[in-house]
Motif scaffolding. Structure first.
Motif, PDB file in Angstrom:
ATOM      1  N   MET A   1       0.706  -1.133   0.002  1.00  0.00           N
ATOM      2  CA  MET A   1      -0.196  -0.024   0.010  1.00  0.00           C
ATOM      3  C   MET A   1       0.880   1.371  -0.035  1.00  0.00           C
ATOM      4  SD  MET A   1      -3.164   0.445   1.303  1.00  0.00           S
ATOM      5  CE  MET A   1      -4.045   2.025   2.012  1.00  0.00           C
ATOM      6  N   LYS A   2       2.102   1.146   0.691  1.00  0.00           N
ATOM      7  CA  LYS A   2       2.722   2.264   0.602  1.00  0.00           C
ATOM      8  C   LYS A   2       3.167   2.576  -0.635  1.00  0.00           C
ATOM      9  CE  LYS A   2       6.070   3.507   4.391  1.00  0.00           C
ATOM     10  NZ  LYS A   2       7.119   3.297   4.876  1.00  0.00           N
ATOM     11  N   GLU A   3       3.720   1.605  -1.410  1.00  0.00           N
ATOM     12  CA  GLU A   3       3.907   1.783  -2.969  1.00  0.00           C
ATOM     13  C   GLU A   3       2.616   2.435  -3.731  1.00  0.00           C
ATOM     14  OE1 GLU A   3       5.421  -1.624  -4.975  1.00  0.00           O
ATOM     15  OE2 GLU A   3       6.815  -2.036  -3.111  1.00  0.00           O
ATOM     16  N   LEU A   4       1.636   1.998  -3.423  1.00  0.00           N
ATOM     17  CA  LEU A   4       0.644   2.612  -4.097  1.00  0.00           C
ATOM     18  C   LEU A   4       0.460   4.029  -4.106  1.00  0.00           C
ATOM     19  CD1 LEU A   4      -1.934   0.061  -4.291  1.00  0.00           C
ATOM     20  CD2 LEU A   4      -2.663   2.073  -5.289  1.00  0.00           C
ATOM     21  N   LEU A   5       1.057   4.745  -2.727  1.00  0.00           N
ATOM     22  CA  LEU A   5       0.774   5.846  -2.449  1.00  0.00           C
ATOM     23  C   LEU A   5       2.110   6.627  -2.808  1.00  0.00           C
ATOM     24  CD1 LEU A   5      -1.502   7.591  -0.947  1.00  0.00           C
ATOM     25  CD2 LEU A   5      -0.200   7.360   1.245  1.00  0.00           C
ATOM     26  N   THR A   6       3.018   6.250  -2.542  1.00  0.00           N
ATOM     27  CA  THR A   6       4.409   6.880  -3.014  1.00  0.00           C
ATOM     28  C   THR A   6       4.511   7.082  -4.328  1.00  0.00           C
ATOM     29  OG1 THR A   6       5.602   4.725  -2.883  1.00  0.00           O
ATOM     30  CG2 THR A   6       5.559   5.771  -0.878  1.00  0.00           C
ATOM     31  N   GLU A   7       4.280   6.009  -5.300  1.00  0.00           N
ATOM     32  CA  GLU A   7       4.368   6.316  -6.715  1.00  0.00           C
ATOM     33  C   GLU A   7       3.527   7.593  -7.380  1.00  0.00           C
ATOM     34  OE1 GLU A   7       4.055   3.340  -9.343  1.00  0.00           O
ATOM     35  OE2 GLU A   7       5.208   1.989  -8.073  1.00  0.00           O
ATOM     36  N   PRO A   8       2.514   7.500  -6.831  1.00  0.00           N
ATOM     37  CA  PRO A   8       1.597   8.997  -7.232  1.00  0.00           C
ATOM     38  C   PRO A   8       1.967  10.089  -6.794  1.00  0.00           C
ATOM     39  CG  PRO A   8       0.033   7.423  -6.709  1.00  0.00           C
ATOM     40  CD  PRO A   8       1.343   6.830  -6.426  1.00  0.00           C
ATOM     41  N   ILE A   9       2.564  10.182  -5.537  1.00  0.00           N
ATOM     42  CA  ILE A   9       3.141  11.348  -4.817  1.00  0.00           C
ATOM     43  C   ILE A   9       4.591  11.716  -5.416  1.00  0.00           C
ATOM     44  CG2 ILE A   9       4.285  12.200  -2.583  1.00  0.00           C
ATOM     45  CD1 ILE A   9       2.236  10.606  -1.186  1.00  0.00           C
ATOM     46  N   ALA A  11       5.584  10.824  -8.521  1.00  0.00           N
ATOM     47  CA  ALA A  11       5.047  11.420  -9.838  1.00  0.00           C
ATOM     48  C   ALA A  11       4.548  12.776  -9.811  1.00  0.00           C
ATOM     49  CB  ALA A  11       3.826  10.402 -10.549  1.00  0.00           C
ATOM     50  N   PHE A  12       3.855  13.152  -8.602  1.00  0.00           N
ATOM     51  CA  PHE A  12       3.211  14.418  -8.660  1.00  0.00           C
ATOM     52  C   PHE A  12       4.206  15.511  -8.267  1.00  0.00           C
ATOM     53  CE2 PHE A  12       1.642  17.707  -5.756  1.00  0.00           C
ATOM     54  CZ  PHE A  12       0.552  18.457  -6.621  1.00  0.00           C
ATOM     55  N   ILE A  13       5.144  15.084  -7.303  1.00  0.00           N
ATOM     56  CA  ILE A  13       6.512  15.951  -6.969  1.00  0.00           C
ATOM     57  C   ILE A  13       7.176  16.253  -8.373  1.00  0.00           C
ATOM     58  CG2 ILE A  13       8.423  16.036  -5.796  1.00  0.00           C
ATOM     59  CD1 ILE A  13       6.751  14.613  -3.287  1.00  0.00           C
ATOM     60  N   LEU A  16       5.730  18.619 -10.461  1.00  0.00           N
ATOM     61  CA  LEU A  16       5.537  19.706  -9.952  1.00  0.00           C
ATOM     62  C   LEU A  16       7.008  20.463 -10.178  1.00  0.00           C
ATOM     63  CD1 LEU A  16       3.492  19.863  -6.817  1.00  0.00           C
ATOM     64  CD2 LEU A  16       4.493  21.755  -7.774  1.00  0.00           C
ATOM     65  N   LEU A  17       7.915  19.568  -9.859  1.00  0.00           N
ATOM     66  CA  LEU A  17       9.414  20.193  -9.869  1.00  0.00           C
ATOM     67  C   LEU A  17       9.656  20.401 -11.668  1.00  0.00           C
ATOM     68  CD1 LEU A  17      11.486  17.906  -7.475  1.00  0.00           C
ATOM     69  CD2 LEU A  17      10.942  20.134  -7.118  1.00  0.00           C
ATOM     70  N   THR A  18       9.158  19.699 -12.413  1.00  0.00           N
ATOM     71  CA  THR A  18       9.412  19.908 -13.809  1.00  0.00           C
ATOM     72  C   THR A  18       8.641  21.081 -14.122  1.00  0.00           C
ATOM     73  OG1 THR A  18       9.643  17.483 -14.040  1.00  0.00           O
ATOM     74  CG2 THR A  18       9.186  18.943 -16.150  1.00  0.00           C
ATOM     75  N   GLY A  19       7.205  21.190 -13.803  1.00  0.00           N
ATOM     76  CA  GLY A  19       6.851  22.278 -14.104  1.00  0.00           C
ATOM     77  C   GLY A  19       7.462  23.738 -13.680  1.00  0.00           C
ATOM     78  N   LEU A  20       7.869  23.686 -12.293  1.00  0.00           N
ATOM     79  CA  LEU A  20       8.552  24.805 -11.783  1.00  0.00           C
ATOM     80  C   LEU A  20       9.905  24.963 -12.358  1.00  0.00           C
ATOM     81  CD1 LEU A  20       8.747  26.751  -9.394  1.00  0.00           C
ATOM     82  CD2 LEU A  20       9.983  25.043  -7.872  1.00  0.00           C
TER      83      LEU A  20
END
Length: 126
Positions: A1-9, A11-13, A16-20
Protein backbone atom coordinates in the motif's frame (compact mmCIF):
# COMPACT_ATOMS: atom_id res chain seq x y z
CA UNK A 1 0.00 0.00 0.00
CA UNK A 2 2.90 2.23 0.66
CA UNK A 3 3.99 1.79 -2.91
CA UNK A 4 0.55 2.67 -4.09
CA UNK A 5 0.72 5.95 -2.29
CA UNK A 6 4.38 6.80 -2.91
CA UNK A 7 4.36 6.37 -6.70
CA UNK A 8 1.65 8.96 -7.36
CA UNK A 9 3.20 11.32 -4.82
CA UNK A 10 6.62 10.92 -6.46
CA UNK A 11 5.06 11.39 -9.88
CA UNK A 12 3.20 14.47 -8.61
CA UNK A 13 6.35 15.92 -7.02
CA UNK A 14 8.28 15.14 -10.23
CA UNK A 15 5.64 16.86 -12.32
CA UNK A 16 5.65 19.80 -9.92
CA UNK A 17 9.45 20.10 -10.04
CA UNK A 18 9.43 19.78 -13.83
CA UNK A 19 6.77 22.48 -14.08
CA UNK A 20 8.66 24.73 -11.67
CA UNK A 21 11.94 24.25 -13.56
CA UNK A 22 10.13 24.87 -16.86
CA UNK A 23 8.57 28.03 -15.41
CA UNK A 24 11.90 29.38 -14.14
CA UNK A 25 13.86 28.65 -17.32
CA UNK A 26 10.90 29.59 -19.52
CA UNK A 27 10.64 32.92 -17.73
CA UNK A 28 14.30 33.68 -18.52
CA UNK A 29 13.78 32.64 -22.14
CA UNK A 30 10.60 34.71 -22.40
CA UNK A 31 12.37 37.71 -20.85
CA UNK A 32 15.23 37.35 -23.36
CA UNK A 33 12.76 37.12 -26.26
CA UNK A 34 10.92 40.24 -25.05
CA UNK A 35 14.21 42.14 -24.79
CA UNK A 36 15.06 41.01 -28.33
CA UNK A 37 11.68 42.22 -29.59
CA UNK A 38 12.15 45.55 -27.82
CA UNK A 39 15.54 45.94 -29.48
CA UNK A 40 14.00 45.11 -32.88
CA UNK A 41 11.20 47.60 -32.26
CA UNK A 42 13.69 50.32 -31.35
CA UNK A 43 15.61 49.54 -34.53
CA UNK A 44 12.43 49.79 -36.60
CA UNK A 45 11.50 53.06 -34.90
CA UNK A 46 14.92 54.46 -35.75
CA UNK A 47 14.54 53.29 -39.37
CA UNK A 48 11.08 54.88 -39.60
CA UNK A 49 12.37 58.13 -38.10
CA UNK A 50 15.24 58.07 -40.60
CA UNK A 51 12.81 57.56 -43.48
CA UNK A 52 10.66 60.43 -42.20
CA UNK A 53 13.70 62.70 -41.98
CA UNK A 54 14.63 61.77 -45.56
CA UNK A 55 11.10 62.59 -46.76
CA UNK A 56 11.20 66.01 -45.07
CA UNK A 57 14.69 66.64 -46.44
CA UNK A 58 13.58 65.80 -49.98
CA UNK A 59 10.55 68.06 -49.60
CA UNK A 60 12.70 70.92 -48.34
CA UNK A 61 15.35 70.40 -51.01
CA UNK A 62 12.63 70.42 -53.66
CA UNK A 63 11.07 73.54 -52.15
CA UNK A 64 13.75 75.85 -53.57
CA UNK A 65 13.35 74.62 -57.12
CA UNK A 66 9.56 74.73 -56.87
CA UNK A 67 9.77 78.29 -55.51
CA UNK A 68 12.02 79.33 -58.39
CA UNK A 69 9.63 77.77 -60.93
CA UNK A 70 6.60 79.50 -59.40
CA UNK A 71 8.46 82.81 -59.18
CA UNK A 72 9.47 82.55 -62.85
CA UNK A 73 5.88 81.68 -63.79
CA UNK A 74 4.57 84.66 -61.80
CA UNK A 75 7.22 86.94 -63.30
CA UNK A 76 6.33 85.80 -66.84
CA UNK A 77 2.64 86.39 -66.18
CA UNK A 78 3.40 89.85 -64.78
CA UNK A 79 5.50 90.72 -67.82
CA UNK A 80 2.74 89.54 -70.16
CA UNK A 81 0.16 91.59 -68.25
CA UNK A 82 2.36 94.71 -68.41
CA UNK A 83 2.80 94.18 -72.15
CA UNK A 84 -0.93 93.70 -72.64
CA UNK A 85 -1.75 96.84 -70.64
CA UNK A 86 0.84 98.81 -72.63
CA UNK A 87 -0.79 97.61 -75.86
CA UNK A 88 -4.20 98.70 -74.56
CA UNK A 89 -2.81 102.13 -73.69
CA UNK A 90 -1.31 102.47 -77.17
CA UNK A 91 -4.61 101.40 -78.72
CA UNK A 92 -6.53 103.98 -76.66
CA UNK A 93 -4.02 106.68 -77.67
CA UNK A 94 -4.59 105.85 -81.36
CA UNK A 95 -8.37 106.01 -80.85
CA UNK A 96 -8.00 109.41 -79.11
CA UNK A 97 -5.87 110.73 -81.97
CA UNK A 98 -8.44 109.52 -84.51
CA UNK A 99 -11.26 111.11 -82.54
CA UNK A 100 -9.35 114.40 -82.31
CA UNK A 101 -8.74 114.34 -86.05
CA UNK A 102 -12.42 113.59 -86.66
CA UNK A 103 -13.43 116.39 -84.28
CA UNK A 104 -11.17 118.85 -86.12
CA UNK A 105 -12.62 117.67 -89.43
CA UNK A 106 -16.16 118.14 -88.14
CA UNK A 107 -15.28 121.60 -86.79
CA UNK A 108 -13.91 122.59 -90.17
CA UNK A 109 -17.00 121.22 -91.91
CA UNK A 110 -19.25 123.02 -89.44
CA UNK A 111 -17.41 126.30 -90.03
CA UNK A 112 -17.70 125.82 -93.79
CA UNK A 113 -21.45 125.12 -93.55
CA UNK A 114 -21.99 128.19 -91.38
CA UNK A 115 -20.11 130.27 -93.93
CA UNK A 116 -22.26 128.91 -96.77
CA UNK A 117 -25.41 129.61 -94.78
CA UNK A 118 -24.29 133.21 -94.18
CA UNK A 119 -23.47 133.59 -97.87
CA UNK A 120 -27.00 132.42 -98.68
CA UNK A 121 -28.46 134.87 -96.17
CA UNK A 122 -29.54 132.36 -93.54
CA UNK A 123 -28.68 133.15 -89.95
CA UNK A 124 -28.44 130.54 -87.26
CA UNK A 125 -28.75 131.36 -83.61
CA UNK A 126 -27.14 128.86 -81.37
Amino acid sequence: MKELLTEPIIAFIGALLTGLAGFIFGKRKLRAEVEGMNADNEGKEIENADKLVKLYKEALDDLGSRYEAKFKEFSDLSDKKVLMLQQQIDFQKRINEQLKAEKNLLKAENTMLKTKLKENGITITS
